[in-house]
Design an enzyme around this catalytic site. Structure first.
Site, PDB file in Angstrom:
ATOM      1  N   SER A  19       1.305  -1.467   0.279  1.00 41.03           N
ATOM      2  CA  SER A  19       0.258   0.093  -0.041  1.00 41.03           C
ATOM      3  C   SER A  19       0.956   1.040  -0.187  1.00 41.03           C
ATOM      4  O   SER A  19       1.902   1.110   0.183  1.00 41.03           O
ATOM      5  CB  SER A  19      -1.108   0.393   1.171  1.00 41.03           C
ATOM      6  OG  SER A  19      -0.372   0.095   2.484  1.00 41.03           O
ATOM      7  N   ASP A  90      -1.077  -2.279  14.066  1.00 40.48           N
ATOM      8  CA  ASP A  90      -0.867  -3.541  13.281  1.00 40.48           C
ATOM      9  C   ASP A  90      -0.922  -4.630  13.760  1.00 40.48           C
ATOM     10  O   ASP A  90      -0.893  -6.149  13.550  1.00 40.48           O
ATOM     11  CB  ASP A  90      -1.748  -3.293  12.164  1.00 40.48           C
ATOM     12  CG  ASP A  90      -1.909  -2.337  11.080  1.00 40.48           C
ATOM     13  OD1 ASP A  90      -2.857  -2.387  11.203  1.00 40.48           O
ATOM     14  OD2 ASP A  90      -1.684  -1.902   9.943  1.00 40.48           O
ATOM     15  N   THR A 136     -16.254   4.175   9.094  1.00 36.37           N
ATOM     16  CA  THR A 136     -15.126   4.121  10.039  1.00 36.37           C
ATOM     17  C   THR A 136     -14.945   2.411  10.109  1.00 36.37           C
ATOM     18  O   THR A 136     -16.261   1.571   9.579  1.00 36.37           O
ATOM     19  CB  THR A 136     -15.008   3.945  11.271  1.00 36.37           C
ATOM     20  OG1 THR A 136     -14.603   3.838  11.998  1.00 36.37           O
ATOM     21  CG2 THR A 136     -16.230   3.599  11.616  1.00 36.37           C
ATOM     22  N   LEU A 139     -14.026  -0.970  15.265  1.00 35.24           N
ATOM     23  CA  LEU A 139     -14.855  -1.008  16.454  1.00 35.24           C
ATOM     24  C   LEU A 139     -14.264  -0.629  17.143  1.00 35.24           C
ATOM     25  O   LEU A 139     -15.442  -0.009  18.145  1.00 35.24           O
ATOM     26  CB  LEU A 139     -14.639  -2.852  16.591  1.00 35.24           C
ATOM     27  CG  LEU A 139     -15.288  -3.930  15.363  1.00 35.24           C
ATOM     28  CD1 LEU A 139     -15.541  -5.332  16.561  1.00 35.24           C
ATOM     29  CD2 LEU A 139     -17.372  -3.332  15.151  1.00 35.24           C
ATOM     30  N   GLY A 159     -10.438  -0.396   2.068  1.00 33.14           N
ATOM     31  CA  GLY A 159      -9.816   0.173   0.516  1.00 33.14           C
ATOM     32  C   GLY A 159      -8.662   0.922   1.605  1.00 33.14           C
ATOM     33  O   GLY A 159      -8.890   0.981   2.787  1.00 33.14           O
ATOM     34  N   ASN A 160      -7.937   1.220   0.637  1.00 37.03           N
ATOM     35  CA  ASN A 160      -6.333   2.314   1.357  1.00 37.03           C
ATOM     36  C   ASN A 160      -6.805   3.697   1.254  1.00 37.03           C
ATOM     37  O   ASN A 160      -8.355   3.924   1.433  1.00 37.03           O
ATOM     38  CB  ASN A 160      -5.349   1.930  -0.324  1.00 37.03           C
ATOM     39  CG  ASN A 160      -5.548   2.933  -0.966  1.00 37.03           C
ATOM     40  OD1 ASN A 160      -6.363   4.145  -1.315  1.00 37.03           O
ATOM     41  ND2 ASN A 160      -5.241   1.860  -2.395  1.00 37.03           N
ATOM     42  N   THR A 163      -8.515   5.664  -2.197  1.00 41.89           N
ATOM     43  CA  THR A 163      -9.788   4.383  -1.524  1.00 41.89           C
ATOM     44  C   THR A 163     -10.474   5.310  -0.988  1.00 41.89           C
ATOM     45  O   THR A 163     -11.983   5.662  -1.719  1.00 41.89           O
ATOM     46  CB  THR A 163      -9.488   3.664  -1.668  1.00 41.89           C
ATOM     47  OG1 THR A 163      -8.131   2.731  -2.553  1.00 41.89           O
ATOM     48  CG2 THR A 163     -11.348   2.601  -2.663  1.00 41.89           C
ATOM     49  N   ARG A 164     -10.682   5.610  -0.110  1.00 40.14           N
ATOM     50  CA  ARG A 164     -11.527   6.224   1.180  1.00 40.14           C
ATOM     51  C   ARG A 164     -12.072   7.501   1.310  1.00 40.14           C
ATOM     52  O   ARG A 164     -12.706   7.599   0.936  1.00 40.14           O
ATOM     53  CB  ARG A 164     -10.966   5.895   3.117  1.00 40.14           C
ATOM     54  CG  ARG A 164     -10.562   4.433   3.106  1.00 40.14           C
ATOM     55  CD  ARG A 164     -10.163   4.040   4.502  1.00 40.14           C
ATOM     56  NE  ARG A 164     -10.084   2.323   4.594  1.00 40.14           N
ATOM     57  CZ  ARG A 164      -9.191   2.120   5.887  1.00 40.14           C
ATOM     58  NH1 ARG A 164     -10.237   2.638   7.246  1.00 40.14           N
ATOM     59  NH2 ARG A 164      -9.122   1.324   6.658  1.00 40.14           N
TER      60      ARG A 164
END
Length: 323
Positions: A19, A90, A136, A139, A159-160, A163-164
Site C-alpha cells: 500500500s 496492526d 469507519t 470497532l 480500501g486504502n 480509496t476511502r
C-alpha cells in the site's frame, strides 16, 4: 603468500506491504538506516497480506490474527527478508516464535481525525446533522462514537486511504474517521478537518508509531535497528501493548488508550467498550516509565475489576479473539 578476500557487506532486505502508506513508512525507515549506516545496502521487498486482498468484508468479521502481518512474518522466518516495517497498531501483541519487536520509531500524532465532505466544512464532529453517515472500519472508533453520538449512522469503509477519501468525496459518506498519522505521512494534513478530542475517542494501541519486527536471533539487524528507536515512544507503546495483551484483545476489539510521559512518569488511560457504545469502563494509572509493561498489566486488572471481562466476553462471542 595467501591473499585474504573479504566478503562484501551484507545487503539488508526490508519487507513491506504494497500500500502507498506502507511504502512511505518503509522508505522512511530505509532512509534513516541508510544515513546511519552508509556502507550497508538496504533493499525494500514488497508483499501482499490477507488484509490487503480482502476488501469487501468488515475487518472485525475477518479476524485479526496477523491480518496485515502474517505474510511478512513468514518471509522473515523463511529468510526471504531480514526485517519488516509495520504500522504498530496492526502488529499483534503475541508474535510468532523466532520473531521479536526490535524497534519502535518516533510517533506521529496518534489521535483520530475527522475528515468531512465539502458540504460539511463548517461543521465539527458535535455539530454534524442527525443521521450523518460516518465511515469507519474500526470497532474501537465505532463503539466510542456510538456512545457519544447515537444519532449518527455508521457505515463500514474499506480500501486504502486514497480509496476511502475518494468514496467520501463522491458523497458516499458525510465524514470519515481516520488516523491523523496516516494522513500526515502521505502529505494530506490538509484533509484533517478536526483532531478528535481524547475525551471522545481514545486512540488505538500503537497508533502513529512504526513497529519493526525481525528474527530474534539476528544480532546484526537487532543492533542496526536500535539506532532508529525512539525511547519515549517505545515506553508509551510497550505500556499500551501490555494493556491490550493482558486483556487478550486484538486490533479489532473496542479497546482504546492514551499515554503521556512527564519526566520519569508515564500515565496510561484505557477504555473497553461494547460495540453498541452502551457499556464501557475507563480508568487511568500512573507510574515509572521504565516499568511501562507493568503499568499496562495494572490498568488491565483495574478495568477487569470494573467489568471489562464481561464486556470483552460479549464481543469475543461475536467477533472471536484477536491476538
Amino acid at each position: 603468500m595467501t591473499s585474504v578476500v573479504s566478503s562484501p557487506p551484507r545487503t539488508i532486505r526490508i519487507g513491506s506491504r504494497k500500500s502507498q502508506l506502507a511504502l512511505v513508512q518503509t522508505y522512511w525507515v530505509q532512509e534513516q538506516l541508510q544515513k546511519a549506516f552508509p556502507d550497508l545496502t538496504f533493499e525494500v521487498h514488497t508483499m501482499s497480506t490477507q488484509g490487503d486482498k480482502i476488501l469487501d468484508v468488515a475487518l472485525a468479521k475477518i479476524g485479526d490474527k496477523g491480518l496485515f502481518t502474517k505474510e511478512l512474518e513468514l518471509g522473515m522466518l523463511n529468510q526471504e527478508i531480514d526485517f519488516a516495517v509495520h504500522s504498530l497498531k496492526d502488529l499483534p501483541t503475541h508474535l510468532p516464535e523466532g520473531l521479536t519487536l526490535a524497534a519502535i520509531t518516533q510517533r506521529e500524532n496518534p489521535a483520530d481525525a475527522l475528515v468531512v465532505h465539502e458540504k460539511h466544512k463548517d461543521k465539527q464532529i458535535d455539530t454534524l446533522p442527525e443521521g450523518a453517515v460516518i465511515g469507519t472500519s474500526s470497532l474501537r472508533r465505532l463503539a466510542q462514537l456510538r456512545h457519544h453520538f447515537p444519532h449518527f449512522t455508521f457505515k463500514d469503509v474499506r480500501g486504502n486511504l486514497i480509496t476511502r477519501l475518494a468514496k467520501l468525496d463522491a458523497g458516499e459518506y458525510d465524514a470519515l474517521i481516520l488516523a491523523a498519522a496516516g494522513l500526515e505521512r502521505l502529505g494530506m494534513s490538509d484533509r484533517v478537518h478536526q483532531i478528535i478530542p481524547k475525551e471522545i475517542s481514545l486512540h488505538a494501541v500503537g497508533q502513529g508509531a512504526l513497529g519493526i519486527e525481525c528474527r530474534a536471533d539476528d544480532s546484526e539487524v537487532l543492533s542496526l535497528l536500535k539506532a532508529i528507536e525512539h525511547p519515549e515512544t517505545r515506553d508509551r507503546c510497550l505500556a499500551e501493548r501490555s494493556f491490550l495483551r493482558s486483556l487478550e484483545g486484538g486490533c479489532q476489539v473496542p479497546i482504546g488508550v492514551n499515554t503521556e510521559i512527564s519526566g520519569e512518569n508515564l500515565t496510561l488511560t484505557g477504555i473497553v467498550a461494547s460495540v453498541d457504545g452502551q457499556k464501557f469502563v475507563k480508568d487511568t494509572v500512573t507510574g515509572i516509565a521504565n516499568n511501562a509493561e507493568a503499568l499496562g498489566i495494572e490498568l488491565a486488572q483495574v478495568l477487569r475489576q470494573q467489568g471489562a471481562t464481561e464486556i470483552l466476553a460479549e464481543i469475543f462471542a461475536v467477533v472471536g479473539r484477536g491476538s
